[in-house]
Design an enzyme around this catalytic site. Structure first.
Site, PDB file in Angstrom:
ATOM      1  CB  THR A  76      -0.893  -0.016   1.264  1.00 20.59           C
ATOM      2  OG1 THR A  76      -1.502   1.253   1.414  1.00 20.59           O
ATOM      3  CG2 THR A  76      -0.094  -0.295   2.532  1.00 20.59           C
ATOM      4  CE  LYS A  91       0.145  -4.650   2.963  1.00 17.76           C
ATOM      5  NZ  LYS A  91      -0.232  -5.990   2.416  1.00 17.76           N
TER       6      LYS A  91
HETATM    7  P1  NAD Z   1      -9.579  -7.565   2.340  1.00 20.94           P
HETATM    8  O1  NAD Z   1      -9.579  -7.327   3.803  1.00 20.94           O
HETATM    9  O2  NAD Z   1     -10.806  -7.272   1.536  1.00 20.94           O
HETATM   10  O3  NAD Z   1      -9.220  -9.082   2.033  1.00 20.94           O
HETATM   11  C1  NAD Z   1      -8.183  -9.762   2.720  1.00 20.94           C
HETATM   12  C2  NAD Z   1      -8.287 -11.246   2.406  1.00 20.94           C
HETATM   13  O4  NAD Z   1      -7.192 -11.923   3.046  1.00 20.94           O
HETATM   14  C3  NAD Z   1      -9.575 -11.905   2.912  1.00 20.94           C
HETATM   15  O5  NAD Z   1     -10.096 -12.771   1.925  1.00 20.94           O
HETATM   16  C4  NAD Z   1      -9.121 -12.685   4.143  1.00 20.94           C
HETATM   17  O6  NAD Z   1      -9.907 -13.829   4.410  1.00 20.94           O
HETATM   18  C5  NAD Z   1      -7.700 -13.067   3.739  1.00 20.94           C
HETATM   19  N1  NAD Z   1      -6.831 -13.317   4.905  1.00 20.94           N
HETATM   20  C6  NAD Z   1      -6.691 -12.529   6.016  1.00 20.94           C
HETATM   21  N2  NAD Z   1      -5.815 -13.105   6.872  1.00 20.94           N
HETATM   22  C7  NAD Z   1      -5.390 -14.256   6.285  1.00 20.94           C
HETATM   23  C8  NAD Z   1      -4.488 -15.279   6.683  1.00 20.94           C
HETATM   24  N3  NAD Z   1      -3.823 -15.218   7.852  1.00 20.94           N
HETATM   25  N4  NAD Z   1      -4.283 -16.325   5.851  1.00 20.94           N
HETATM   26  C9  NAD Z   1      -4.944 -16.397   4.653  1.00 20.94           C
HETATM   27  N5  NAD Z   1      -5.827 -15.463   4.244  1.00 20.94           N
HETATM   28  C10 NAD Z   1      -6.044 -14.402   5.044  1.00 20.94           C
HETATM   29  O7  NAD Z   1      -8.325  -6.744   1.764  1.00 20.94           O
HETATM   30  P2  NAD Z   1      -8.164  -5.924   0.411  1.00 20.94           P
HETATM   31  O8  NAD Z   1      -8.678  -4.557   0.609  1.00 20.94           O
HETATM   32  O9  NAD Z   1      -8.628  -6.759  -0.708  1.00 20.94           O
HETATM   33  O10 NAD Z   1      -6.573  -5.819   0.358  1.00 20.94           O
HETATM   34  C11 NAD Z   1      -5.791  -6.840  -0.246  1.00 20.94           C
HETATM   35  C12 NAD Z   1      -4.332  -6.445  -0.224  1.00 20.94           C
HETATM   36  O11 NAD Z   1      -4.146  -5.236  -0.944  1.00 20.94           O
HETATM   37  C13 NAD Z   1      -3.776  -6.207   1.181  1.00 20.94           C
HETATM   38  O12 NAD Z   1      -2.465  -6.730   1.229  1.00 20.94           O
HETATM   39  C14 NAD Z   1      -3.761  -4.691   1.303  1.00 20.94           C
HETATM   40  O13 NAD Z   1      -2.761  -4.272   2.188  1.00 20.94           O
HETATM   41  C15 NAD Z   1      -3.466  -4.294  -0.122  1.00 20.94           C
HETATM   42  N6  NAD Z   1      -3.937  -2.952  -0.523  1.00 20.94           N
HETATM   43  C16 NAD Z   1      -5.235  -2.604  -0.338  1.00 20.94           C
HETATM   44  C17 NAD Z   1      -5.693  -1.371  -0.782  1.00 20.94           C
HETATM   45  C18 NAD Z   1      -7.154  -0.966  -0.634  1.00 20.94           C
HETATM   46  O14 NAD Z   1      -7.526   0.138  -1.059  1.00 20.94           O
HETATM   47  N7  NAD Z   1      -8.032  -1.793  -0.092  1.00 20.94           N
HETATM   48  C19 NAD Z   1      -4.805  -0.485  -1.395  1.00 20.94           C
HETATM   49  C20 NAD Z   1      -3.467  -0.870  -1.559  1.00 20.94           C
HETATM   50  C21 NAD Z   1      -3.054  -2.115  -1.119  1.00 20.94           C
HETATM   51  O1  TDX Z   2     -17.010   5.883   7.622  1.00 22.31           O
HETATM   52  C1  TDX Z   2     -15.942   6.372   7.224  1.00 22.31           C
HETATM   53  N1  TDX Z   2     -15.827   7.728   7.137  1.00 22.31           N
HETATM   54  C2  TDX Z   2     -14.688   8.344   6.703  1.00 22.31           C
HETATM   55  O2  TDX Z   2     -14.641   9.582   6.639  1.00 22.31           O
HETATM   56  C3  TDX Z   2     -14.819   5.547   6.850  1.00 22.31           C
HETATM   57  C4  TDX Z   2     -14.902   4.047   6.943  1.00 22.31           C
HETATM   58  C5  TDX Z   2     -13.683   6.182   6.402  1.00 22.31           C
HETATM   59  N2  TDX Z   2     -13.599   7.535   6.337  1.00 22.31           N
HETATM   60  C6  TDX Z   2     -12.377   8.162   5.791  1.00 22.31           C
HETATM   61  C7  TDX Z   2     -11.065   7.675   6.347  1.00 22.31           C
HETATM   62  C8  TDX Z   2     -10.138   7.820   5.166  1.00 22.31           C
HETATM   63  O3  TDX Z   2      -9.642   9.148   5.081  1.00 22.31           O
HETATM   64  O4  TDX Z   2     -12.358   7.806   4.402  1.00 22.31           O
HETATM   65  C9  TDX Z   2     -11.022   7.558   3.953  1.00 22.31           C
HETATM   66  C10 TDX Z   2     -10.925   6.142   3.413  1.00 22.31           C
HETATM   67  O5  TDX Z   2     -11.054   5.269   4.519  1.00 22.31           O
HETATM   68  P1  TDX Z   2     -10.878   3.665   4.366  1.00 22.31           P
HETATM   69  O6  TDX Z   2     -11.849   3.165   3.360  1.00 22.31           O
HETATM   70  O7  TDX Z   2     -10.894   3.082   5.729  1.00 22.31           O
HETATM   71  O8  TDX Z   2      -9.447   3.553   3.672  1.00 22.31           O
HETATM   72  P2  TDX Z   2      -7.952   4.004   4.114  1.00 22.31           P
HETATM   73  O9  TDX Z   2      -7.814   4.106   5.587  1.00 22.31           O
HETATM   74  O10 TDX Z   2      -7.583   5.192   3.281  1.00 22.31           O
HETATM   75  O11 TDX Z   2      -7.117   2.700   3.649  1.00 22.31           O
HETATM   76  C11 TDX Z   2      -7.430   2.036   2.391  1.00 22.31           C
HETATM   77  O12 TDX Z   2      -6.506   2.380   1.384  1.00 22.31           O
HETATM   78  C12 TDX Z   2      -5.190   1.907   1.546  1.00 22.31           C
HETATM   79  C13 TDX Z   2      -7.467   0.533   2.577  1.00 22.31           C
HETATM   80  O13 TDX Z   2      -8.395   0.192   3.575  1.00 22.31           O
HETATM   81  C14 TDX Z   2      -6.094   0.004   2.894  1.00 22.31           C
HETATM   82  O14 TDX Z   2      -6.119  -1.415   2.947  1.00 22.31           O
HETATM   83  C15 TDX Z   2      -5.148   0.429   1.835  1.00 22.31           C
HETATM   84  O15 TDX Z   2      -3.834   0.039   2.150  1.00 22.31           O
END
Ligand code: NAD
Ligand code: TDX
Length: 339
Positions: A128, A159
């Site tokens: 991330t 991370k």
């Molecule tokens: P998520 O929480 O939606 O999904 C995580 C998945 O990992 C789930 O299916 C969960 O069951 C599995 N998991 C958790 N612990 C585990 C374990 N110990 N063994 C096996 N499986 C396990 O997460 P996401 O938002 O899809 O993020 C995926 C990856 O991308 C993460 O590494 C996160 O850091 C990275 N990432 C996310 C974002 C974002 O905006 N969500 C942005 C940049 C990077």
């Molecule tokens: O109810 C809310 N109200 C609000 O204002 C929530 C859930 C979040 N927020 C704000 C917090 C952040 O500034 O919105 C922004 C986005 O929040 P999240 O969806 O929790 O994301 P963030 O904390 O930015 O992290 C996400 O992007 C980077 C992912 O969850 C991470 O896994 C990734 O690494």
């Protein structure tokens, strides 16, 4: 540029989560010769429905923990790459209870690196932009691959730790690894705890959306499909030992995103509640993805945020059975935190 690595049998950890499952769909739809083994523990964030319906001869689900070294000994041999998405991914959860973040994100990555070393398997690490900390709102800078690590939350520091392990395992043991650090994803299959799905499903349920702090925090939004194409590009064309930042020039402040959701769902733009800010809340993220674009020729395709948001809203309207089971518990958790 010619593809330098042509995997045929990959492990995708966390393939039942939001971004991992979108990547599995992307591989099945775009790379016909590739078989995917999903390794997923099915935590609260993992849902096998996310990959249900994909052809059984292309995708196999193994339910298990990435921290389980014996399981990795059984499943890793015979695969040519591990693409590592599995993580505890939510900042607010990491503030309430950091332990699973250290366990899964740090120890789990360590176990996978050891397996990649033992079985000489190519490894791609999904991380991330939060490892770089935050930027001021008026700072013209964006994160690059050279930006020093400065994580703020238990989530982002776990991370960051995992990225450091990958760098060390590449340099010391020569494992064939690449790292990507991506900005905030949106799209289908995102858990209702995250900002955009939380507000969409709140509005569907007649609950007022919740905005943290002053609403001016900036996130750099990318459609998850563009994240998937970038990871595939780095896996197949990236230079070993290198880090690539993934972003699509999608900087927006939270209040603008929330107002766009309210508008698209036919609500007044002020129909939301201000709530308690997240402790240590990062102010702004912004990605400069020049290296990935210039060196590997990647381009995002889904850069019209308004239309991506409308499609995402339509997806949540059409998939209530998918998100409904998690909604009440998620909101109860937030209510306890005053959010
Ligand atoms: P998520 O929480 O939606 O999904 C995580 C998945 O990992 C789930 O299916 C969960 O069951 C599995 N998991 C958790 N612990 C585990 C374990 N110990 N063994 C096996 N499986 C396990 O997460 P996401 O938002 O899809 O993020 C995926 C990856 O991308 C993460 O590494 C996160 O850091 C990275 N990432 C996310 C974002 C974002 O905006 N969500 C942005 C940049 C990077
Ligand atoms: O109810 C809310 N109200 C609000 O204002 C929530 C859930 C979040 N927020 C704000 C917090 C952040 O500034 O919105 C922004 C986005 O929040 P999240 O969806 O929790 O994301 P963030 O904390 O930015 O992290 C996400 O992007 C980077 C992912 O969850 C991470 O896994 C990734 O690494």
């Amino acid at each position: 540029m010619a593809e330098t690595f042509e995997p045929t049998n990959i492990i995708v950890t966390g393939g039942c989560g939001f971004i991992g499952s979108n990547f599995v769909h992307h591989v099945v739809n775009n790379h016909p010769g590739v078989h995917v083994t999903v390794l997923d523990k099915l935590t609260y964030a993992g849902n096998p429905e996310n990959i249900a319906g994909l052809p059984a001869d292309r995708v196999e689900l193994v339910v298990g923990d990435i921290c389980d070294a014996e399981l990795l000994d059984r499943i890793v041999p015979g695969h040519d790459a591990i693409v590592h998405y599995a993580a505890e991914s939510h900042n607010d959860n990491s503030i309430a209870d950091p332990e699973p973040f250290v366990q899964t994100n740090v120890v789990g990555t360590f176990r996978l690196l050891e397996a990649a070393r033992k079985y000489d398997v190519r490894y791609h690490h999904v991380s991330t932009d939060e490892v770089y900390g935050d930027l001021a709102l008026d700072d013209p800078a964006r994160f690059t691959e050279e930006t020093p690590y400065r994580p703020s939350s238990p989530y982002s520091s776990s991370k960051a730790s995992s990225d450091m392990l990958v760098r060390a395992w590449h340099r010391t043991y020569g494992i064939r690894a690449t790292i990507s650090n991506c900005s905030n994803n949106y799209g289908p299959y995102q858990h209702v705890e995250k900002f955009i799905p939380r507000q969409i499903t709140n509005i569907i349920d007649g609950i007022r959306p919740k905005l943290y702090g002053d609403g001016k925090n900036v996130r750099d939004w990318i459609h998850t499909e563009d994240h998937s194409s970038a990871v595939w590009t780095i896996l197949t064309k990236g230079r070993l030992g290198e880090t690539y930042l993934i972003g699509a020039d999608g900087e927006k402040d939270n209040i603008s995103v929330l107002r766009a959701i309210l508008r698209a769902m036919g609500q007044p733009e002020d129909a939301f509640d201000w709530v308690r800010d997240r402790p240590g809340h990062d102010r702004r993220y912004a990605i400069d993805s020049t290296k990935l674009r210039r060196e590997l020729g990647w381009q995002p395709q889904h850069t019209d945020f308004e239309s991506g948001l409308e499609a995402t809203i339509a997806w949540y309207r059409d998939h209530e059975a998918w998100w409904r089971p998690a909604k009440a518990e998620t909101e109860a958790k937030y209510a306890k935190q005053g959010q």
